[in-house]
Design an enzyme around this catalytic site. Structure first.
Site, PDB file in Angstrom:
ATOM      1  N   GLY A 158       0.780  -1.233   0.000  1.00 44.09           N
ATOM      2  CA  GLY A 158       0.000   0.000   0.000  1.00 44.09           C
ATOM      3  C   GLY A 158       0.808   1.278   0.000  1.00 44.09           C
ATOM      4  O   GLY A 158       0.248   2.355   0.169  1.00 44.09           O
ATOM      5  N   ASN A 210      -5.540 -12.328  -8.564  1.00 48.17           N
ATOM      6  CA  ASN A 210      -4.470 -12.441  -9.540  1.00 48.17           C
ATOM      7  C   ASN A 210      -4.933 -11.775 -10.838  1.00 48.17           C
ATOM      8  O   ASN A 210      -6.039 -12.053 -11.311  1.00 48.17           O
ATOM      9  CB  ASN A 210      -4.168 -13.927  -9.780  1.00 48.17           C
ATOM     10  CG  ASN A 210      -2.961 -14.154 -10.655  1.00 48.17           C
ATOM     11  OD1 ASN A 210      -2.698 -13.414 -11.606  1.00 48.17           O
ATOM     12  ND2 ASN A 210      -2.213 -15.200 -10.347  1.00 48.17           N
ATOM     13  N   ASP A 255       2.778  -1.367 -10.206  1.00 48.16           N
ATOM     14  CA  ASP A 255       4.053  -1.723  -9.587  1.00 48.16           C
ATOM     15  C   ASP A 255       4.110  -3.244  -9.427  1.00 48.16           C
ATOM     16  O   ASP A 255       4.875  -3.770  -8.639  1.00 48.16           O
ATOM     17  CB  ASP A 255       4.188  -1.012  -8.231  1.00 48.16           C
ATOM     18  CG  ASP A 255       5.627  -0.939  -7.739  1.00 48.16           C
ATOM     19  OD1 ASP A 255       6.544  -0.831  -8.577  1.00 48.16           O
ATOM     20  OD2 ASP A 255       5.832  -0.990  -6.512  1.00 48.16           O
ATOM     21  N   LYS A 314       5.840  -0.968 -14.108  1.00 47.97           N
ATOM     22  CA  LYS A 314       7.185  -1.440 -13.771  1.00 47.97           C
ATOM     23  C   LYS A 314       7.511  -2.633 -14.665  1.00 47.97           C
ATOM     24  O   LYS A 314       6.673  -3.490 -14.891  1.00 47.97           O
ATOM     25  CB  LYS A 314       7.264  -1.861 -12.307  1.00 47.97           C
ATOM     26  CG  LYS A 314       8.622  -2.469 -11.941  1.00 47.97           C
ATOM     27  CD  LYS A 314       8.883  -2.524 -10.457  1.00 47.97           C
ATOM     28  CE  LYS A 314       7.983  -3.443  -9.703  1.00 47.97           C
ATOM     29  NZ  LYS A 314       8.362  -3.509  -8.265  1.00 47.97           N
TER      30      LYS A 314
END
Length: 194
Positions: free
Chosen positions: A48, A82, A110, A150
């Site tokens: 978080g 997921n 991320d 990312k």
């Protein structure tokens, strides 16, 4: 986690959940990805750290997705799932409808699989995650919206950028100071959805 790491120490002192908070702070200060009032979709949100920063900026609804649990963050709807689950589309769309969100202003990822230490495998896994994030994101991102992802840089990075950059006015690649210097981690930023 290296308890002597300056970003780790700073995160603890400033009540952020992870050192990654400083990555999104630096990226947003430089590229203005999220602003007050934006609706944001975030992938790879646990624990978080990014979510805290985003909520502080937007003070608006965030829909956060992660395979791992995450303690609550103000104004955040958390989906524990997921991203490769077939129901992810339905779950995100349901959360959007429940919060009167037609499209997102910004989408941030991320997300990363567990690293193996084998560079080609880690790059491929990060590439597949980024592909999935884009498949989910493009139909849900408003015109003028932004995406950050990312990725472990590798031989498929240019192919990925070439495939998706046509949806945006421009793109950037950055590596924040809070990223570990020896890491192949980069952030691909797609700006201003066409």
């Amino acid at each position: 986690m290296n308890r002597k790491d300056k970003y780790y120490i700073r995160a603890k002192r400033e009540n952020y959940r992870s050192r990654a908070s400083y990555k999104i702070i630096e990226i947003n200060n430089k590229y203005n990805i999220v602003s007050r009032g934006d609706n944001v979709l975030e992938f790879g949100s646990s624990p978080g750290g990014w979510t805290q920063v985003i909520e502080n900026i937007t003070q608006s609804v965030i829909i956060a997705v992660d395979i791992n649990r995450m303690d609550p963050v103000k104004n955040t709807v958390f989906i524990k799932m997921n991203i490769f689950d077939d129901d992810i589309f339905k779950s995100i769309d349901h959360a959007m409808a429940e919060n009167n969100i037609k499209n997102f202003d910004s989408i941030l990822s991320d997300a990363m699989s567990r690293t193996s230490g084998i560079e080609d495998r880690d790059h491929y896994n990060s590439y597949k995650i980024c592909e999935r994030v884009m498949d989910i994101s493009i139909p849900r991102l408003k015109n003028g919206g932004n995406i950050i992802l990312k990725q472990f840089q590798g031989d498929m990075t240019n192919e990925f950028i070439k495939k998706w950059s046509g949806y945006f006015n421009y793109y950037k690649i950055t590596k924040p100071k809070a990223s570990r210097q020896h890491s192949r981690e980069i952030y691909i930023i797609f700006l201003n959805r066409i």
